[in-house]
Design a protein around this motif. Structure first.
Motif, PDB file in Angstrom:
ATOM      1  N   THR A  58       0.844  -1.196   0.000  1.00 21.03           N
ATOM      2  CA  THR A  58       0.000   0.000   0.000  1.00 21.03           C
ATOM      3  C   THR A  58       0.878   1.245   0.000  1.00 21.03           C
ATOM      4  OG1 THR A  58      -0.114   0.037   2.413  1.00 21.03           O
ATOM      5  CG2 THR A  58      -1.805  -1.228   1.263  1.00 21.03           C
TER       6      THR A  58
ATOM      7  N   ASP B 169       1.006   3.544   2.096  1.00 23.41           N
ATOM      8  CA  ASP B 169       1.527   3.894   3.427  1.00 23.41           C
ATOM      9  C   ASP B 169       2.448   2.780   3.959  1.00 23.41           C
ATOM     10  OD1 ASP B 169      -0.414   2.017   3.794  1.00 23.41           O
ATOM     11  OD2 ASP B 169      -1.394   3.015   5.496  1.00 23.41           O
TER      12      ASP B 169
ATOM     13  N   ARG C 254       2.453  -0.554   3.971  1.00 21.57           N
ATOM     14  CA  ARG C 254       1.991  -1.813   4.563  1.00 21.57           C
ATOM     15  C   ARG C 254       1.901  -2.846   3.433  1.00 21.57           C
ATOM     16  NH1 ARG C 254      -3.355  -0.167   7.839  1.00 21.57           N
ATOM     17  NH2 ARG C 254      -3.634   1.150   5.996  1.00 21.57           N
TER      18      ARG C 254
ATOM     19  N   TYR D 143     -16.914  -1.493  -1.120  1.00 24.27           N
ATOM     20  CA  TYR D 143     -16.018  -0.495  -1.710  1.00 24.27           C
ATOM     21  C   TYR D 143     -16.178  -0.510  -3.228  1.00 24.27           C
ATOM     22  CZ  TYR D 143     -13.838  -0.024   2.833  1.00 24.27           C
ATOM     23  OH  TYR D 143     -13.619   0.223   4.164  1.00 24.27           O
TER      24      TYR D 143
ATOM     25  N   ASP E 167      -8.556   2.954  -1.661  1.00 24.23           N
ATOM     26  CA  ASP E 167      -9.430   2.833  -0.491  1.00 24.23           C
ATOM     27  C   ASP E 167      -9.613   1.376  -0.059  1.00 24.23           C
ATOM     28  OD1 ASP E 167      -9.735   5.550  -0.464  1.00 24.23           O
ATOM     29  OD2 ASP E 167     -11.646   5.559  -1.539  1.00 24.23           O
TER      30      ASP E 167
ATOM     31  N   PHE F 199      -6.439  -0.022   1.571  1.00 25.46           N
ATOM     32  CA  PHE F 199      -6.286   0.467   2.946  1.00 25.46           C
ATOM     33  C   PHE F 199      -7.237  -0.274   3.889  1.00 25.46           C
ATOM     34  CE2 PHE F 199      -4.140   4.905   2.842  1.00 25.46           C
ATOM     35  CZ  PHE F 199      -3.154   4.403   2.021  1.00 25.46           C
ATOM     36  N   ALA F 200      -8.462  -0.527   3.424  1.00 24.40           N
ATOM     37  CA  ALA F 200      -9.441  -1.234   4.259  1.00 24.40           C
ATOM     38  C   ALA F 200      -8.975  -2.665   4.547  1.00 24.40           C
ATOM     39  CB  ALA F 200     -10.800  -1.252   3.559  1.00 24.40           C
TER      40      ALA F 200
ATOM     41  N   ALA G 240      -5.809  -3.703   4.578  1.00 24.69           N
ATOM     42  CA  ALA G 240      -4.661  -3.615   5.491  1.00 24.69           C
ATOM     43  C   ALA G 240      -5.124  -3.343   6.926  1.00 24.69           C
ATOM     44  CB  ALA G 240      -3.703  -2.531   5.016  1.00 24.69           C
ATOM     45  N   ASP G 241      -6.140  -2.484   7.082  1.00 29.91           N
ATOM     46  CA  ASP G 241      -6.668  -2.191   8.425  1.00 29.91           C
ATOM     47  C   ASP G 241      -7.278  -3.446   9.054  1.00 29.91           C
ATOM     48  OD1 ASP G 241      -5.894   0.425   8.133  1.00 29.91           O
ATOM     49  OD2 ASP G 241      -7.891   1.155   7.533  1.00 29.91           O
ATOM     50  N   SER G 242      -8.018  -4.214   8.253  1.00 28.82           N
ATOM     51  CA  SER G 242      -8.629  -5.444   8.781  1.00 28.82           C
ATOM     52  C   SER G 242      -7.562  -6.440   9.214  1.00 28.82           C
ATOM     53  CB  SER G 242      -9.523  -6.088   7.717  1.00 28.82           C
ATOM     54  OG  SER G 242     -10.599  -5.264   7.398  1.00 28.82           O
TER      55      SER G 242
ATOM     56  N   GLU H 160      -4.569  -5.851  10.289  1.00 29.64           N
ATOM     57  CA  GLU H 160      -3.883  -5.418  11.513  1.00 29.64           C
ATOM     58  C   GLU H 160      -4.663  -5.814  12.762  1.00 29.64           C
ATOM     59  OE1 GLU H 160      -3.178  -1.260  11.146  1.00 29.64           O
ATOM     60  OE2 GLU H 160      -1.404  -1.504   9.880  1.00 29.64           O
ATOM     61  N   ALA H 161      -5.970  -5.962  12.622  1.00 27.34           N
ATOM     62  CA  ALA H 161      -6.810  -6.325  13.775  1.00 27.34           C
ATOM     63  C   ALA H 161      -6.901  -7.831  13.998  1.00 27.34           C
ATOM     64  CB  ALA H 161      -8.209  -5.752  13.579  1.00 27.34           C
TER      65      ALA H 161
END
Length: 426
Positions: free
Chosen positions: A202, A204, A206, A307, A319, A322-323, A325-327, A329-330
């Protein structure tokens, strides 16, 4: 060629034979026994190599056999132990015993290893059998046979993200524009014949691994189409990205597509429905896609994040990446589940098998069989009378004589064990 399932025969090395020898040196009268033990046979070990991503090597080599241990030598010298036969496998390999269906090993982490078959113990030399009553024994053991088994090796790709959806919805185009993967892309169904892996970075900084899986169709969990062959690869993914053709270019309803694919995933494994699922509304650059999307959102409710994107024009990719990658990380990585795998020993209670069984052939001969008695027989060196007498005592101690009499064996009857025949003597 992508190979993810194969049947293989593996055999560990037999143990080396023990030796019957005596010490013969000047000025050492009656030197006594000096036969050494045989070396242990080689184990067959599977070891994870993260540089592999297919079972292609097994396609051309279906037999793996470990070396036998070296025989014992004079002067009480121990035979050399055979080195383990190490077979490299990709991460995500699961090994099953083909006869029992038992899972032997589940190999996920780089350099993780498991013994698939155990090498045989080396036979004892005549030095080991010396006693005050028999200081110069004329017997030794043959090496123990190595373990052998037919196994099934399965690969379940370890990817962070799995792309699922009907054929020709744009999964291959999606992975080709967000990673360096170069899958074949064409305007016909089942262009993708095997999973494609790609590393996504990504903006950023990741990164994660994405798998493009062959298209699923209705009935895939029961073996329809190509996708059923690769459903197992979804098991390892932490996030499922459901790619939907929102423009209905093939006349299908997007909501029906979504429900049908989820039904196939649930029928294959209910646990998959608990994984985070992100909907990629693809082909939003096509006419009618906006209207279909509004209807789709009304039907689906608020349970799934949707999305908008176009893999062809690259709109909306930032977008959704990023979504994803955020998922991720959790969600903990799969390796955290097995970080203590080497320290954890699982003891399986195994029902103790009878040392032998007796049946009768049509010609009237009695047949003795069983793992324990067959192993004792193979480890007995019958060229030496003492060894043969010891085997007879062992059989008597196990209750073989008694069992044969109870089955009606009489003096002179034929007794079979493996490929050999004996006479029953009262």
């Amino acid at each position: 060629m992508f190979v993810d399932q194969v049947s293989v025969y593996v055999k560990a090395g037999d143990g080396g034979n023990g030796l019957v020898a005596y010490r013969r040196e000047k000025y050492v009268p009656m030197g006594g026994p000096a036969g050494g033990d045989g070396g242990n046979g080689a184990d067959v070990v599977f070891k994870v190599d993260e540089g592999l991503n297919t079972l292609m090597d097994f396609r051309y080599n279906r037999h793996f056999k470990g070396k036998r241990g070296e025989n014992g030598m004079s002067k009480t010298q121990h035979g050399k132990n055979a080195m383990p036969l190490v077979v490299a496998v990709p991460p995500g390999t699961t090994v099953f015993d083909e006869d029992t269906g038992e899972v032997i090993a589940d190999l996920l982490v780089h350099e993780q290893q498991a013994v698939i078959t155990k090498g045989g113990r080396g036979g004892r030399g005549n030095t080991r059998f010396a006693t005050p009553n028999n200081p110069a024994p004329d017997m030794a053991e043959n090496g123990e046979p190595g373990q052998e088994r037919n196994i099934k090796v399965e690969l379940k790709l370890i990817a962070d993200v799995g792309l699922v959806g009907f054929p020709s919805v744009g999964k291959s185009t999606f992975i080709s524009v967000v990673s360096a993967a170069k899958p074949k892309i064409a305007d016909y169904h089942f262009t993708t014949l095997s999973p494609n892996l790609g590393v996504v970075d990504t903006s950023d900084h990741r990164s994660f691994v994405m798998a493009d899986l062959p298209g699923l169709i209705e009935g895939a969990s029961e073996g329809v189409g190509l996708g059923h062959q690769f459903l197992r690869h979804v098991e390892r993914t932490r996030v499922i990205v459901h790619v939907i053709d929102m423009a209905s270019t093939e006349g299908r309803d997007p909501y029906e597509d979504f429900m049908k694919i989820n039904k196939e995933l649930e029928e294959y494994d209910e646990k998959l429905m608990k994984r985070p699922q992100i909907i990629a509304a693809n082909k939003m650059d096509m006419p009618g896609a906006k209207e279909n999307l509004e209807t789709f959102k009304e039907q689906i409710g608020e349970d799934y994040p949707v999305y908008e994107m176009s893999a062809l024009t690259k709109e909306g990719l930032r977008d959704i990446l990023f979504a994803i990658a955020d998922s991720l990380e959790a969600i903990p990585k799969v390796t955290t589940e097995i970080e203590d795998i080497d320290e954890t020993v699982v003891y399986r209670h195994q029902k103790e098998e009878a040392p032998f069984k007796v049946t009768r052939d049509p010609d009237g001969a009695y047949v003795i069989y069983g793992n324990k008695i067959e192993k004792l027989f193979k480890m007995t060196e019958f060229q030496h009378d003492e060894a043969a007498q010891r085997f007879a005592r062992q059989m008597r101690g196990m209750g073989v004589d008694k069992a044969l009499r109870e089955r009606g064996a009489k003096d002179g009857d034929i007794i079979r064990l493996l490929d050999y025949e004996f006479e029953f003597i009262e």
